[in-house]
Design an enzyme around this catalytic site. Structure first.
Site, PDB file in Angstrom:
ATOM      1  N   CYS A   1      -9.854  -7.042  -0.128  1.00  0.00           N
ATOM      2  CA  CYS A   1      -9.632  -8.488  -0.021  1.00  0.00           C
ATOM      3  C   CYS A   1     -10.395  -9.107   1.137  1.00  0.00           C
ATOM      4  O   CYS A   1     -10.357 -10.318   1.338  1.00  0.00           O
ATOM      5  CB  CYS A   1      -8.140  -8.770   0.127  1.00  0.00           C
ATOM      6  SG  CYS A   1      -7.164  -8.192  -1.272  1.00  0.00           S
TER       7      CYS A   1
ATOM      8  N   GLN B   1       0.814  -1.211   0.000  1.00  0.00           N
ATOM      9  CA  GLN B   1       0.000   0.000   0.000  1.00  0.00           C
ATOM     10  C   GLN B   1       0.853   1.269   0.000  1.00  0.00           C
ATOM     11  O   GLN B   1       0.366   2.349  -0.340  1.00  0.00           O
ATOM     12  CB  GLN B   1      -0.920  -0.001   1.227  1.00  0.00           C
ATOM     13  CG  GLN B   1      -2.122   0.924   1.129  1.00  0.00           C
ATOM     14  CD  GLN B   1      -3.078   0.567   0.015  1.00  0.00           C
ATOM     15  OE1 GLN B   1      -3.292   1.364  -0.907  1.00  0.00           O
ATOM     16  NE2 GLN B   1      -3.659  -0.623   0.072  1.00  0.00           N
TER      17      GLN B   1
END
Length: 381
Positions: free
Chosen positions: A326, A181
């Site tokens: 996710c 990220q």
């Protein structure tokens, strides 16, 4: 549709798409083949590896191309199965499921796991890590930038603690960081961080899905066996088109003007603060901006359920999420807020807003207006 879920995935750069298409069409040889098309493919593979290494400030032979962050994390964590003594794993409680779930599975297979939960601001303190390490510690896993709250861990300080422990106990402790990220949002310098391994995924910075990088400082034994590609640690014919596309996307993402993101986040923070019952999570991100990236914002509007708010906003033309993409439809989707100490009422109502290179001030302004009206409508239902 106004897209405000850039933390889940980013729209690919057009140039990255063009590079991928051109490579698939014109450089189709197998990099392991000795004929001309194969040598041409090998040259592009080597060039891409060198460029990625330069941008991440590491050596080219420390770059292993994988299918993305999940595979890279799994490779490192399950490499402990090749060791005689699996020992203890220390893992940050904020980890993405791509690292958190393999660690849980390792516990089922005999490894002892210690979970370090952050403070309410989302930070892991070096002193807490130092107390958790002992002579049995084999691996420490701490993600650099959290995908739900945007908190940035003090990685240099945490790594320094691990290096001191290595001297104390006279044995190596592998430090792995999920940087999926972070790359493209904040500076990532692998020499500066001094990690043993780190994972990256192209679709988080404008590249294609299904391709990523595992940085590995020193060779390690993995479970995969095959044709010997990627120094034998990740065998299988290389996805050259995606690798070339990812390399170009990384070049472009590092050229972006991140200052505009701060101004957009300023607008978001100010707008949310004016909505009744709106809560910025964690509240510290308003006063301690340096500890959070300007791309991700976690919000809560109790008692409005986060899933309901996200669904209604989608119907009104705004794409946001309730946490990690996710983890959608899984109980773990508010795991970060839970381990940070927020009660269920807050986490149950949380949503995540994430912005990117194409987000405009007009879009954020329109979102805030719609958000305020929607929260008001849902609060009385």
């Amino acid at each position: 549709m106004i897209y405000l879920d850039w933390a889940a995935t980013t729209p690919p750069y057009q140039e990255a798409i063009d590079v991928m298409a051109n490579t698939m069409k014109n450089i189709y040889g197998n990099p392991s083949s000795a004929h001309a098309p194969g040598l041409e493919a090998k040259a592009l593979l080597n060039e891409s590896r060198k460029k990625c290494a330069e941008m991440l400030n590491c050596k080219a032979d420390q770059i292993i191309f994988t299918s993305g962050g999940s595979e890279s994390n799994n490779m490192i964590i399950y490499s402990l199965l090749k060791t005689r003594d699996k020992g203890e794993i220390i893992v940050c409680g904020l980890e993405h499921p791509a690292a958190g779930l393999p660690v849980q599975n390792m516990a089922k297979m005999g490894a002892k796991v210690k979970q370090l939960n952050p403070d309410k601001a989302g930070l892991i303190h070096p002193e807490k890590l130092a107390k958790a390490i002992n002579e049995k510690t084999r691996m420490v896993i701490v993600m650099l930038l959290n995908n739900e709250t945007g908190v940035i861990q003090p990685l240099e300080e945490l790594i320094a603690v691990v290096r001191e422990a290595e001297i104390k106990y006279g044995r190596p402790i592998h430090f792995h960081s999920d940087m999926v990220q972070a790359l493209g949002k904040i500076p990532v310098d692998l020499q500066k961080y001094n990690v043993d391994s780190a994972s990256f995924s192209a679709h988080k910075f404008g590249g294609p899905r299904g391709i990523g990088i595992l940085f590995l400082k020193k060779d390690r034994e993995f479970l995969f066996l095959g044709g010997g590609q990627e120094r034998g640690m990740r065998p299988g014919t290389e996805n050259l088109a995606s690798i070339a596309s990812m390399t170009r996307a990384l070049e472009l993402s590092l050229q972006e003007d991140h200052k505009s993101m701060k101004k957009l986040m300023d607008l978001l923070l100010e707008g949310v603060s004016e909505i009744p019952n709106g809560e910025i999570l964690p509240p510290e991100r308003v006063s301690r901006r340096e500890n959070y990236c300007d791309y991700i914002l976690s919000l809560s509007f109790p008692p409005v359920p986060g899933e309901v708010l996200a669904r209604v906003l989608n119907e009104k033309g705004f794409a946001i999420s309730t946490g990690s993409a996710c983890s959608t439809n899984k109980k773990s989707k508010t795991a970060a807020l839970t381990v940070m100490g927020f009660d269920r009422r807050i986490s149950f109502s949380s949503v995540r807003v994430s912005i990117g290179r194409d987000t405009t001030f007009e879009e954020v302004d329109e979102f805030l207006k719609t958000l305020g009206k929607t929260v008001e409508e849902l609060a009385v239902i």
